[in-house]
Structures are given as structure tokens and as C-alpha cells.
Design a protein around this motif. Structure first.
Motif, PDB file in Angstrom:
ATOM      1  N   THR A   1      37.788  32.246 -33.238  1.00 26.01           N
ATOM      2  CA  THR A   1      38.690  31.099 -33.283  1.00 26.01           C
ATOM      3  C   THR A   1      38.171  30.126 -34.335  1.00 26.01           C
ATOM      4  O   THR A   1      37.231  29.366 -34.080  1.00 26.01           O
ATOM      5  CB  THR A   1      38.766  30.392 -31.916  1.00 26.01           C
ATOM      6  OG1 THR A   1      39.227  31.322 -30.926  1.00 26.01           O
ATOM      7  CG2 THR A   1      39.734  29.217 -31.972  1.00 26.01           C
ATOM      8  N   PRO A   2      38.747  30.128 -35.537  1.00 29.69           N
ATOM      9  CA  PRO A   2      38.275  29.235 -36.607  1.00 29.69           C
ATOM     10  C   PRO A   2      38.411  27.765 -36.219  1.00 29.69           C
ATOM     11  O   PRO A   2      39.273  27.399 -35.414  1.00 29.69           O
ATOM     12  CB  PRO A   2      39.220  29.575 -37.773  1.00 29.69           C
ATOM     13  CG  PRO A   2      39.770  30.920 -37.456  1.00 29.69           C
ATOM     14  CD  PRO A   2      39.853  30.985 -35.965  1.00 29.69           C
ATOM     15  N   MET A   3      37.580  26.931 -36.792  1.00 32.59           N
ATOM     16  CA  MET A   3      37.575  25.511 -36.456  1.00 32.59           C
ATOM     17  C   MET A   3      38.935  24.868 -36.692  1.00 32.59           C
ATOM     18  O   MET A   3      39.409  24.058 -35.881  1.00 32.59           O
ATOM     19  CB  MET A   3      36.498  24.788 -37.280  1.00 32.59           C
ATOM     20  CG  MET A   3      36.272  23.343 -36.851  1.00 32.59           C
ATOM     21  SD  MET A   3      35.656  23.273 -35.143  1.00 32.59           S
ATOM     22  CE  MET A   3      35.620  21.513 -34.869  1.00 32.59           C
ATOM     23  N   LYS A   4      39.591  25.223 -37.793  1.00 26.56           N
ATOM     24  CA  LYS A   4      40.897  24.629 -38.085  1.00 26.56           C
ATOM     25  C   LYS A   4      41.918  24.992 -37.013  1.00 26.56           C
ATOM     26  O   LYS A   4      42.756  24.177 -36.628  1.00 26.56           O
ATOM     27  CB  LYS A   4      41.392  25.070 -39.464  1.00 26.56           C
ATOM     28  CG  LYS A   4      40.679  24.389 -40.616  1.00 26.56           C
ATOM     29  CD  LYS A   4      41.316  24.758 -41.951  1.00 26.56           C
ATOM     30  CE  LYS A   4      40.631  24.017 -43.088  1.00 26.56           C
ATOM     31  NZ  LYS A   4      41.235  24.347 -44.411  1.00 26.56           N
ATOM     32  N   ARG A   5      41.848  26.241 -36.536  1.00 26.62           N
ATOM     33  CA  ARG A   5      42.765  26.668 -35.490  1.00 26.62           C
ATOM     34  C   ARG A   5      42.472  25.925 -34.186  1.00 26.62           C
ATOM     35  O   ARG A   5      43.381  25.499 -33.474  1.00 26.62           O
ATOM     36  CB  ARG A   5      42.632  28.174 -35.274  1.00 26.62           C
ATOM     37  CG  ARG A   5      43.548  28.758 -34.238  1.00 26.62           C
ATOM     38  CD  ARG A   5      44.996  28.715 -34.639  1.00 26.62           C
ATOM     39  NE  ARG A   5      45.268  29.537 -35.797  1.00 26.62           N
ATOM     40  CZ  ARG A   5      46.491  29.748 -36.275  1.00 26.62           C
ATOM     41  NH1 ARG A   5      47.533  29.207 -35.666  1.00 26.62           N
ATOM     42  NH2 ARG A   5      46.671  30.492 -37.359  1.00 26.62           N
ATOM     43  N   PHE A   6      41.175  25.752 -33.878  1.00 24.27           N
ATOM     44  CA  PHE A   6      40.776  25.016 -32.688  1.00 24.27           C
ATOM     45  C   PHE A   6      41.284  23.572 -32.751  1.00 24.27           C
ATOM     46  O   PHE A   6      41.854  23.052 -31.787  1.00 24.27           O
ATOM     47  CB  PHE A   6      39.256  25.034 -32.550  1.00 24.27           C
ATOM     48  CG  PHE A   6      38.732  24.158 -31.447  1.00 24.27           C
ATOM     49  CD1 PHE A   6      38.791  24.561 -30.126  1.00 24.27           C
ATOM     50  CD2 PHE A   6      38.182  22.913 -31.747  1.00 24.27           C
ATOM     51  CE1 PHE A   6      38.319  23.747 -29.112  1.00 24.27           C
ATOM     52  CE2 PHE A   6      37.704  22.096 -30.740  1.00 24.27           C
ATOM     53  CZ  PHE A   6      37.768  22.510 -29.415  1.00 24.27           C
ATOM     54  N   GLN A   7      41.085  22.930 -33.895  1.00 26.04           N
ATOM     55  CA  GLN A   7      41.506  21.537 -34.042  1.00 26.04           C
ATOM     56  C   GLN A   7      43.018  21.398 -33.924  1.00 26.04           C
ATOM     57  O   GLN A   7      43.518  20.428 -33.337  1.00 26.04           O
ATOM     58  CB  GLN A   7      41.017  20.985 -35.382  1.00 26.04           C
ATOM     59  CG  GLN A   7      39.505  20.797 -35.431  1.00 26.04           C
ATOM     60  CD  GLN A   7      39.018  20.392 -36.805  1.00 26.04           C
ATOM     61  OE1 GLN A   7      39.523  20.866 -37.839  1.00 26.04           O
ATOM     62  NE2 GLN A   7      38.030  19.515 -36.854  1.00 26.04           N
ATOM     63  N   LEU A   8      43.752  22.354 -34.470  1.00 20.07           N
ATOM     64  CA  LEU A   8      45.213  22.318 -34.360  1.00 20.07           C
ATOM     65  C   LEU A   8      45.633  22.348 -32.889  1.00 20.07           C
ATOM     66  O   LEU A   8      46.504  21.576 -32.462  1.00 20.07           O
ATOM     67  CB  LEU A   8      45.825  23.502 -35.102  1.00 20.07           C
ATOM     68  CG  LEU A   8      47.333  23.708 -34.907  1.00 20.07           C
ATOM     69  CD1 LEU A   8      48.113  22.548 -35.509  1.00 20.07           C
ATOM     70  CD2 LEU A   8      47.771  25.035 -35.512  1.00 20.07           C
ATOM     71  N   MET A   9      45.027  23.226 -32.105  1.00 15.82           N
ATOM     72  CA  MET A   9      45.392  23.327 -30.693  1.00 15.82           C
ATOM     73  C   MET A   9      45.089  22.046 -29.930  1.00 15.82           C
ATOM     74  O   MET A   9      45.870  21.621 -29.075  1.00 15.82           O
ATOM     75  CB  MET A   9      44.672  24.519 -30.049  1.00 15.82           C
ATOM     76  CG  MET A   9      45.191  25.866 -30.512  1.00 15.82           C
ATOM     77  SD  MET A   9      44.551  27.250 -29.547  1.00 15.82           S
ATOM     78  CE  MET A   9      42.827  27.277 -30.079  1.00 15.82           C
ATOM     79  N   GLN A  10      43.955  21.414 -30.227  1.00 13.53           N
ATOM     80  CA  GLN A  10      43.625  20.174 -29.518  1.00 13.53           C
ATOM     81  C   GLN A  10      44.604  19.061 -29.886  1.00 13.53           C
ATOM     82  O   GLN A  10      45.021  18.269 -29.034  1.00 13.53           O
ATOM     83  CB  GLN A  10      42.188  19.741 -29.822  1.00 13.53           C
ATOM     84  CG  GLN A  10      41.134  20.817 -29.632  1.00 13.53           C
ATOM     85  CD  GLN A  10      41.335  21.693 -28.417  1.00 13.53           C
ATOM     86  OE1 GLN A  10      41.454  21.211 -27.291  1.00 13.53           O
ATOM     87  NE2 GLN A  10      41.378  23.007 -28.620  1.00 13.53           N
ATOM     88  N   LYS A  11      44.994  19.010 -31.155  1.00 15.91           N
ATOM     89  CA  LYS A  11      45.912  17.964 -31.607  1.00 15.91           C
ATOM     90  C   LYS A  11      47.304  18.134 -31.001  1.00 15.91           C
ATOM     91  O   LYS A  11      47.915  17.170 -30.533  1.00 15.91           O
ATOM     92  CB  LYS A  11      45.993  17.937 -33.129  1.00 15.91           C
ATOM     93  CG  LYS A  11      44.805  17.272 -33.803  1.00 15.91           C
ATOM     94  CD  LYS A  11      45.024  17.096 -35.291  1.00 15.91           C
ATOM     95  CE  LYS A  11      43.933  16.212 -35.899  1.00 15.91           C
ATOM     96  NZ  LYS A  11      43.979  14.833 -35.378  1.00 15.91           N
ATOM     97  N   VAL A  12      47.810  19.351 -31.016  1.00 18.23           N
ATOM     98  CA  VAL A  12      49.161  19.587 -30.507  1.00 18.23           C
ATOM     99  C   VAL A  12      49.190  19.546 -28.983  1.00 18.23           C
ATOM    100  O   VAL A  12      50.112  18.974 -28.391  1.00 18.23           O
ATOM    101  CB  VAL A  12      49.698  20.944 -31.007  1.00 18.23           C
ATOM    102  CG1 VAL A  12      51.037  21.271 -30.353  1.00 18.23           C
ATOM    103  CG2 VAL A  12      49.845  20.926 -32.527  1.00 18.23           C
ATOM    104  N   ASN A  13      48.195  20.144 -28.347  1.00 20.90           N
ATOM    105  CA  ASN A  13      48.220  20.268 -26.894  1.00 20.90           C
ATOM    106  C   ASN A  13      47.744  18.982 -26.206  1.00 20.90           C
ATOM    107  O   ASN A  13      48.558  18.209 -25.713  1.00 20.90           O
ATOM    108  CB  ASN A  13      47.394  21.482 -26.462  1.00 20.90           C
ATOM    109  CG  ASN A  13      47.967  22.789 -27.005  1.00 20.90           C
ATOM    110  OD1 ASN A  13      49.137  22.871 -27.382  1.00 20.90           O
ATOM    111  ND2 ASN A  13      47.144  23.815 -27.063  1.00 20.90           N
ATOM    112  N   ALA A  14      46.462  18.755 -26.155  1.00 15.07           N
ATOM    113  CA  ALA A  14      45.941  17.609 -25.401  1.00 15.07           C
ATOM    114  C   ALA A  14      46.256  16.268 -26.071  1.00 15.07           C
ATOM    115  O   ALA A  14      46.750  15.332 -25.424  1.00 15.07           O
ATOM    116  CB  ALA A  14      44.438  17.763 -25.205  1.00 15.07           C
ATOM    117  N   GLU A  15      45.975  16.143 -27.376  1.00 16.14           N
ATOM    118  CA  GLU A  15      46.204  14.859 -28.054  1.00 16.14           C
ATOM    119  C   GLU A  15      47.689  14.533 -28.153  1.00 16.14           C
ATOM    120  O   GLU A  15      48.091  13.375 -28.009  1.00 16.14           O
ATOM    121  CB  GLU A  15      45.568  14.876 -29.445  1.00 16.14           C
ATOM    122  CG  GLU A  15      44.052  14.829 -29.425  1.00 16.14           C
ATOM    123  CD  GLU A  15      43.467  14.681 -30.822  1.00 16.14           C
ATOM    124  OE1 GLU A  15      44.097  14.009 -31.676  1.00 16.14           O
ATOM    125  OE2 GLU A  15      42.397  15.246 -31.072  1.00 16.14           O
TER     126      GLU A  15
END
Length: 274
Positions: A87-101
């Protein structure tokens, strides 16, 4: 919640489950999104849930047009199921931004409007119950989705301790799936109407029943509406989709659940220093 022409803001309503929710809300006298072509009252407004200013604009445009807000449904989501290593960092950050944030931003932007509505409303979030098996093989994704579940539980506690008894924060996980990776999986698919039917039932239930609830669509319909026959939801007529979720989920409460010790409010502490 029986007043005429209630307003529902459905974030993530362009397709799939979200679109079905918007359609069925409109059929039940809600003003919602994405269903103007079917003859119902609706407004489609683009939003980037990674950007709080975009979320604020969405809410402002909604309220400018409809003047009040009764329901927020957060269905927006980003998905990547893989190990931490893959799971690349950019993909991880995208999920946190769209989902939780994204969820947090939508709730923050909508709360003042719920206040103007006398704290009468519902916030429904599409996210999972919390259980260990869910983390397997998708840790990065699970971190954001579980964060959304924590948001529901914590917000429900806020409503209760602040005596906002007309409000309810609700989490529902879908057993509906509209696409299959191969034809052999089609027999396990359910129509998105099972999810929208559960959402409508949750919106009509007393806040004391649903505030803080973490429930599957199927389980809610069975427990609270007495539904036993789910055959109409099968994509393949006559098929009986297998249950993919656990039959029981962990109880998150502890014996000392109601004892929060010394109550600390950082916002009040900061205000006292200004």
C-alpha cells in the motif's frame, strides 16, 4: 421524522449504493441529489471530499437552495485492499483524506445547520462494525474506515451527553454488492435497495433506538422491521447470497462505560486562556 419535504445531503450519490439511497429518499418525500431525471426534487453538486473548502461550498450551496438540513449521509469512499508493504503512501493518504477526513469535514460543516434546525436530524455513515478480521489484508484501508466508525460512536456520545436528543449518529454497513469480479460471484450479489431500505428505516426510527448504532443493513431490517425473506434483494433470482460479514460483532462497551472520570474539554480550556 415525518415533516414534509425534508432535506437530505447524500455525499457520494453519483452511482451504486449512494445513488440508490438518493433515489429512494426522493421517493419518500426527501429532497436529495442525483435524481432530477426521475421527476423528483434534487440538486447535484460536485464536491472533492479531500478538500475542506470544497465541502464547505457543498454545504453552503445546499443550504442556500433548501434553507435547512435534516439528514447527512456520507457514502463517499476510497478503497485499496493490500498489505502494508503493498500500500503506497500516496494511496494510504488518499484513503484517509476521502474516508475519515472527508467524513469529519462534512460533519463539521453540517453541525451548525443542525443547530439551526433545533438539533433535529440524522447523520448516517457507510462504514463497518469494528472487528479484528476486518483488518486482515487491508490495514491501510481499515485504519480509515474504523476511524469513521469511531466518529459515529463518539458523535453519538456527544449528542447524548449534550442532551441533543433529537439527533442521532448511525453507522450502517452494506451487504449489497452490485458488481462481481467474475460470473461465479453473481449469485452472492444483492441489489442496493436492501441498503436504502435499511437507511430509510433508520431515519424513521426513534433516536433512542439508533443513536450510536453500528449495524448491517440485513440485521437492522431483521431485528427492527421483522424482515425474514430477503429474496427480492438477490441480483440472481432464486439465489441465496452467502453472508460475508460475521454473524456476531464484539461489544465495544466496558463495565465502566458511563464513568468518564474527570471531564476535560480542550476547547473550553483554550477559551479560558484567551
Amino acid at each position: 421524522m415525518t415533516s414534509l419535504q425534508q432535506v437530505a445531503l447524500v455525499v457520494g450519490a453519483s452511482r451504486g449504493i449512494g445513488r440508490q439511497i438518493a433515489i429512494d429518499l426522493a421517493k419518500n418525500n426527501y429532497q436529495a441529489q442525483e435524481i432530477t431525471s426521475l421527476g423528483y426534487t434534487a440538486t447535484a453538486i460536485p464536491v472533492d471530499t479531500r478538500d475542506y473548502s470544497s465541502i464547505q461550498s457543498l454545504v453552503e450551496k445546499t443550504l442556500k437552495h433548501y434553507k435547512h438540513l435534516d439528514v447527512l449521509i456520507y457514502n463517499s469512499g476510497a478503497i485499496w485492499w493490500a498489505s502494508v508493504e503493498n500500500t503506497p503512501m500516496k494511496r494510504f493518504q488518499l484513503m484517509q483524506k476521502v474516508n475519515a477526513e472527508g467524513l469529519y469535514g462534512c460533519v463539521q460543516a453540517c453541525l451548525p445547520w443542525f443547530a439551526d434546525n433545533g438539533w433535529q436530524g440524522r447523520i448516517v455513515v457507510v462504514c463497518p462494525p469494528i472487528y479484528e478480521r476486518f483488518f486482515r489484508g487491508k490495514t491501510g484501508y481499515a485504519m480509515g474506515k474504523v476511524g469513521m466508525s469511531v466518529m459515529v460512536k463518539g458523535l453519538a456520545m456527544d449528542f447524548k451527553r449534550e442532551r441533543k436528543t433529537g439527533m442521532a449518529a448511525i453507522e450502517s454497513a452494506a451487504t449489497a454488492e452490485t458488481t462481481a469480479r467474475d460470473s461465479s460471484e453473481a449469485k452472492d450479489l444483492r441489489k442496493p435497495t436492501i441498503f436504502s431500505d435499511a437507511i430509510l428505516a433508520m431515519l424513521n426510527a426513534p433516536t433512542s433506538t439508533v443513536n450510536g448504532l453500528l449495524e448491517l443493513d440485513e440485521d437492522f431490517l431483521r431485528k427492527y422491521l421483522g424482515v425474514e425473506d430477503f429474496s427480492k434483494y438477490s441480483v440472481i433470482e432464486g439465489a441465496t447470497p452467502r453472508r460475508m460479514m460475521p454473524r456476531r460483532f464484539p461489544d465495544l462497551r466496558v463495565d465502566e462505560h458511563d464513568d468518564e472520570g474527570k471531564k476535560v474539554d480542550s476547547a473550553q480550556l483554550r477559551k479560558g486562556k484567551l
